[in-house]
Enzyme design. Structure first.
Site, PDB file in Angstrom:
ATOM      1  N   ILE A   2       0.868  -1.177   0.000  1.00  0.00           N
ATOM      2  CA  ILE A   2       0.000   0.000   0.000  1.00  0.00           C
ATOM      3  C   ILE A   2       0.904   1.227   0.000  1.00  0.00           C
ATOM      4  CG2 ILE A   2      -2.010  -1.083   1.063  1.00  0.00           C
ATOM      5  CD1 ILE A   2      -1.196  -0.016   3.738  1.00  0.00           C
ATOM      6  N   ASP A   3       0.358   2.329  -0.457  1.00  0.00           N
ATOM      7  CA  ASP A   3       1.141   3.548  -0.618  1.00  0.00           C
ATOM      8  C   ASP A   3       1.769   4.007   0.694  1.00  0.00           C
ATOM      9  OD1 ASP A   3       0.342   3.637  -3.261  1.00  0.00           O
ATOM     10  OD2 ASP A   3      -1.348   4.972  -2.850  1.00  0.00           O
ATOM     11  N   LYS A   4       2.837   4.762   0.574  1.00  0.00           N
ATOM     12  CA  LYS A   4       3.517   5.340   1.735  1.00  0.00           C
ATOM     13  C   LYS A   4       2.533   6.060   2.655  1.00  0.00           C
ATOM     14  CE  LYS A   4       6.571   9.153   2.951  1.00  0.00           C
ATOM     15  NZ  LYS A   4       7.343  10.318   2.445  1.00  0.00           N
TER      16      LYS A   4
END
Length: 353
Positions: free
Chosen positions: A158-160
């Site tokens: 998942i994104d930062k």
């Protein structure tokens, strides 16, 4: 003759090359041989055990048919192999940083990632990533042999600046089993997002191929004609309406990079405070300075895209039991929603939504 391709198959919101596809064209002079032995002797740096695990997981095809390890390769056969990761090309430095672990057993680890933590090293982030932390937690040394170096592998990302649930495979069997579930879209994933605007319908489905934007390699976009990108499907359900923004639950049928962010932006409802896709500007609301100050305060409360991976369900690779995990909204998103509830409750009845 060997023909090898590495193919982008993004199986969640921030994946790069998670699967490696390999094609082997058998020479016309080849003597009959077991397929597991043939593959392991024709691929460099690939153990027979790794090949057998791929076969057992249904990731090896002989002439377009899934086969077992004892299948016999004949001259001019075509073998296709799908390994669920590319090999690590750099040393991972173990770092002792606390993890919010939801579940752990001998095969899998489920954790709750905080917003701001990069999942995988790369693009200038080689320290403080989730992979660095997992290396410490699992006691993985960078100089271990290649059969063990993938313990603790992330089968999705998942994104930062997205918070929430991730599952980690602790051994090769689990890795292959979980990666296949993601590839087959059988993993259940639900996200909570705050988006700009007031969605017309309470439920809906967004469909549109997603690929990299031609003018910005850090962004992705929808190709509605299907001529580029990969198939992407997002189902959404409205949870709460604040007029200027809406809280939605998004269920992923596919898992492309930035899928929810891109799909919501495509239908005109970018995620609240999503800098990359224009959600960090006022997209809906009044012209009054008081409202502008309110929005700036909201951005400060939740200084990232308002997106949280709330629910994760999968079949355990050893017990075959379906496991379901839930994660509460983090404090920044809870504070954001509380502020919006208060604002709407105090808003004049004649103010335009």
């Amino acid at each position: 003759m060997k023909e090898k391709d590495t193919v982008d198959i993004n199986i969640n919101d921030d994946n790069e090359e998670m699967f490696e596809h390999i094609r082997l064209n058998v020479d016309k002079g080849q003597s009959p041989i077991r397929i597991d032995k043939y593959i392991s002797t024709h691929l460099e740096n690939t153990s027979r055990h790794r090949v057998q695990m791929a076969i057992k997981s249904g990731n090896v095809w002989l002439n377009a048919k899934v086969v077992k390890a004892n299948a016999i390769v004949q001259p001019l056969d075509v073998i296709s192999i799908m390994f669920p990761y590319e090999r690590r090309g750099f040393e991972v430095r173990a770092e002792d940083i606390p993890l919010d672990i939801i579940h752990e057993d001998d095969d899998v680890l489920v954790l709750n990632k905080k917003a701001g933590m990069v999942v995988h090293p790369g693009h200038g982030h080689f320290q403080g990533t989730l992979v660095n932390v997992l290396a410490h937690h699992l006691g993985i040394s960078p100089d271990e042999d290649h059969e063990d170096e993938r313990m603790g592998v992330l089968v999705h990302r998942i994104d930062k600046d997205t918070s929430g649930l991730l599952v980690v495979a602790k051994n090769e069997k689990s890795q292959l089993h979980l990666a296949k579930q993601f590839f087959d879209h059988s993993i259940e994933r639900k996200y909570i997002a705050v988006v700009w605007g007031n969605l017309k319908e309470d439920t809906g489905t967004i469909e549109g191929n997603i690929g990299r934007a031609a003018n910005d390699r850090l962004k992705f976009m929808v190709y509605p004609n299907g001529d580029q990108g990969k198939t992407a499907i997002t189902h959404y359900r409205v949870l709460e309406r604040f007029g200027f923004v809406t809280v939605v639950e998004c269920q992923l049928e596919t898992g492309r990079t930035h899928q929810i962010r891109v799909h919501m932006n495509y239908i005109g409802h970018p995620l609240f405070n999503d800098e990359r896709y224009g959600g960090n500007e006022i997209r809906k609301g009044t012209i009054y300075s008081k409202y502008k100050r309110f929005i700036m305060n909201c951005f400060e409360l939740c200084p990232r895209q308002a997106l949280h991976a709330k629910s994760l369900g999968f079949v355990h690779p050893t017990t075959s039991q379906f496991l379901q995990f839930e994660s509460d909204l983090p404090e920044d998103m809870q504070a954001l929603l509380a502020k919006w509830r208060k604002y709407v409750s105090n808003m004049p009845l004649d103010e335009d939504l």
